[in-house]
Design a protein around this motif. Structure first.
Motif: not given
Length: 87
Positions: A20-21, A46-47, A75-83
């Protein structure tokens, strides 16, 4: 991540806790040295619930040697990992 000569295999899962969000997207940005290979960018979304993925990205001559994994939700994004490919 599974590294090959010029390519990289990506396997995992993206999970969205509430449908729902909005939705949750994993974005994969591939690099050769410090150059972004923007034409190879992949996303999985995924929804509500879990979405598994398993894909191979073929790199250019010289290969892929880095991946940034971004997570985005509503709409909010961030880098979760850098490999980085092991030498």
């Amino acid at each position: 991540m599974t590294w090959y000569n010029r390519s990289v295999g990506v396997q995992g899962e993206v999970y969205d806790y509430t449908s729902s969000a909005g939705s949750t997207t994993a974005k994969f940005v591939f690099f050769q040295s410090d150059v972004e290979l923007s034409s190879l960018t992949q996303t999985r979304t995924s929804s509500g619930g879990s979405v598994s993925f398993n894909f191979l990205v073929e790199g250019p001559s010289g290969g892929i040697n880095g991946v940034q994994v971004w997570l985005c939700h509503s709409g909010d994004c961030f880098i979760a990992d850098e490999v980085t490919k092991p030498i």
